[in-house]
Design an enzyme around this catalytic site. Sequence first.
Site, PDB file in Angstrom:
ATOM      1  N   ARG A  75       0.831  -1.209   0.000  1.00 19.20           N
ATOM      2  CA  ARG A  75       0.000   0.000   0.000  1.00 19.20           C
ATOM      3  C   ARG A  75       0.864   1.256   0.000  1.00 19.20           C
ATOM      4  O   ARG A  75       0.543   2.248  -0.653  1.00 19.20           O
ATOM      5  CB  ARG A  75      -0.907   0.005   1.231  1.00 19.20           C
ATOM      6  CG  ARG A  75      -1.968  -1.076   1.239  1.00 19.20           C
ATOM      7  CD  ARG A  75      -2.955  -0.842   2.350  1.00 19.20           C
ATOM      8  NE  ARG A  75      -3.823   0.295   2.059  1.00 19.20           N
ATOM      9  CZ  ARG A  75      -4.464   0.995   2.988  1.00 19.20           C
ATOM     10  NH1 ARG A  75      -4.305   0.718   4.267  1.00 19.20           N
ATOM     11  NH2 ARG A  75      -5.240   1.994   2.645  1.00 19.20           N
ATOM     12  N   ASP A 109      -2.292   9.041   3.868  1.00 23.53           N
ATOM     13  CA  ASP A 109      -1.434   9.018   2.691  1.00 23.53           C
ATOM     14  C   ASP A 109      -0.465  10.179   2.563  1.00 23.53           C
ATOM     15  O   ASP A 109       0.396  10.181   1.676  1.00 23.53           O
ATOM     16  CB  ASP A 109      -2.294   8.950   1.420  1.00 23.53           C
ATOM     17  CG  ASP A 109      -3.429   9.963   1.420  1.00 23.53           C
ATOM     18  OD1 ASP A 109      -3.163  11.158   1.662  1.00 23.53           O
ATOM     19  OD2 ASP A 109      -4.580   9.559   1.198  1.00 23.53           O
ATOM     20  N   HIS A 124      -5.640   9.362  11.932  1.00 22.63           N
ATOM     21  CA  HIS A 124      -5.402   7.920  11.791  1.00 22.63           C
ATOM     22  C   HIS A 124      -3.947   7.587  11.503  1.00 22.63           C
ATOM     23  O   HIS A 124      -3.638   6.458  11.122  1.00 22.63           O
ATOM     24  CB  HIS A 124      -6.299   7.342  10.688  1.00 22.63           C
ATOM     25  CG  HIS A 124      -7.754   7.394  11.023  1.00 22.63           C
ATOM     26  ND1 HIS A 124      -8.758   7.250  10.085  1.00 22.63           N
ATOM     27  CD2 HIS A 124      -8.388   7.573  12.219  1.00 22.63           C
ATOM     28  CE1 HIS A 124      -9.939   7.347  10.685  1.00 22.63           C
ATOM     29  NE2 HIS A 124      -9.739   7.537  11.963  1.00 22.63           N
ATOM     30  N   CYS A 132       7.939   2.052  16.551  1.00 19.13           N
ATOM     31  CA  CYS A 132       8.317   0.867  17.308  1.00 19.13           C
ATOM     32  C   CYS A 132       7.080   0.231  17.930  1.00 19.13           C
ATOM     33  O   CYS A 132       6.253   0.919  18.529  1.00 19.13           O
ATOM     34  CB  CYS A 132       9.325   1.260  18.390  1.00 19.13           C
ATOM     35  SG  CYS A 132       9.812  -0.107  19.465  1.00 19.13           S
ATOM     36  N   GLY A 192     -15.221  14.913   1.392  1.00 19.28           N
ATOM     37  CA  GLY A 192     -14.974  13.520   1.030  1.00 19.28           C
ATOM     38  C   GLY A 192     -15.162  12.524   2.148  1.00 19.28           C
ATOM     39  O   GLY A 192     -14.513  11.490   2.171  1.00 19.28           O
ATOM     40  N   SER A 194     -18.242  10.573   4.718  1.00 19.45           N
ATOM     41  CA  SER A 194     -19.660  10.318   4.953  1.00 19.45           C
ATOM     42  C   SER A 194     -20.108  10.816   6.317  1.00 19.45           C
ATOM     43  O   SER A 194     -21.304  10.904   6.590  1.00 19.45           O
ATOM     44  CB  SER A 194     -19.942   8.813   4.847  1.00 19.45           C
ATOM     45  OG  SER A 194     -19.162   8.099   5.805  1.00 19.45           O
ATOM     46  N   ASN A 218     -19.126  16.602  -0.916  1.00 21.25           N
ATOM     47  CA  ASN A 218     -19.118  15.145  -1.017  1.00 21.25           C
ATOM     48  C   ASN A 218     -19.952  14.749  -2.229  1.00 21.25           C
ATOM     49  O   ASN A 218     -20.746  15.542  -2.738  1.00 21.25           O
ATOM     50  CB  ASN A 218     -19.705  14.530   0.262  1.00 21.25           C
ATOM     51  CG  ASN A 218     -19.298  13.074   0.448  1.00 21.25           C
ATOM     52  OD1 ASN A 218     -18.239  12.649  -0.014  1.00 21.25           O
ATOM     53  ND2 ASN A 218     -20.124  12.306   1.128  1.00 21.25           N
TER      54      ASN A 218
END
Length: 253
Positions: A75, A109, A124, A132, A192, A194, A218
């Site tokens: 990814r 990202d 996130h 670590c 972007g 919900s 959105n």
Amino acid sequence: MSDPVDALPDAVITTLREARHVAILTGAGISAESGIPTFREALTGLWSTYHAEDLATPEAFARQPAVVWEWYASRRDAIRAAQPNPGHRALAALAHHVPTCTLVTQNIDGLHQRAGSRDVIELHGNILRSRCSREGTVVDDPEPSVGRPPPCPRCGAPLRPDVVWFGEVLPLAALAAAECAAKTCDVLLSVGTSNIVYPAAALPWIAAARGATVIVVNTTAEGQERGPTIHCVLGPAGTMLPALVARAWPDAA
């Protein structure tokens, strides 16, 4: 059909233009326009037999660290090949027009930073970093490792992706900063997302409850709350955000 940005009342545009503090919450929709699939959409090919709990939980990493590390490495490669889109760049440009701009993202990202946004609050984490698994120390660019996670340069424990896995809490400092922005902003842009996954989903409605103007950008209004200060702009972020910035600050276009 009228343009969704042109359909916004002049008073909303004036509020955005004159705002002292704009908060922004972004979700997977803006990154999807750069070709980055969501977690579950990426479970194809060699990974089609796996489930989220096989790859994105602390238990999965303890059980199969090499498999989890390889999944995230694949990814990471795809994300490095992606580029920020006009939506990312429009948000970076918007920050230059207001005294205070707080950008909060659920994405991992780093595309906002690559587009020029600064001091991004990452709820996130960031897949391009590792940390670590024992001490939590962040490592930006670990040494390559074949077949297993590389060791922490400090203590030798396996490194893990610096992302929030299922069953883990959001970083407390990041969440507190995001909630503070929602409570103190004049305008909040929800882009972007919900707005159904909490606690991040609460941020626009916290702002609205405090009297802020909320602009939802959105592709669908499904799941979004309604209210006198909540305005929906239906369409892709890469089209709607540049148009919104151009309408608010036409002289800068």
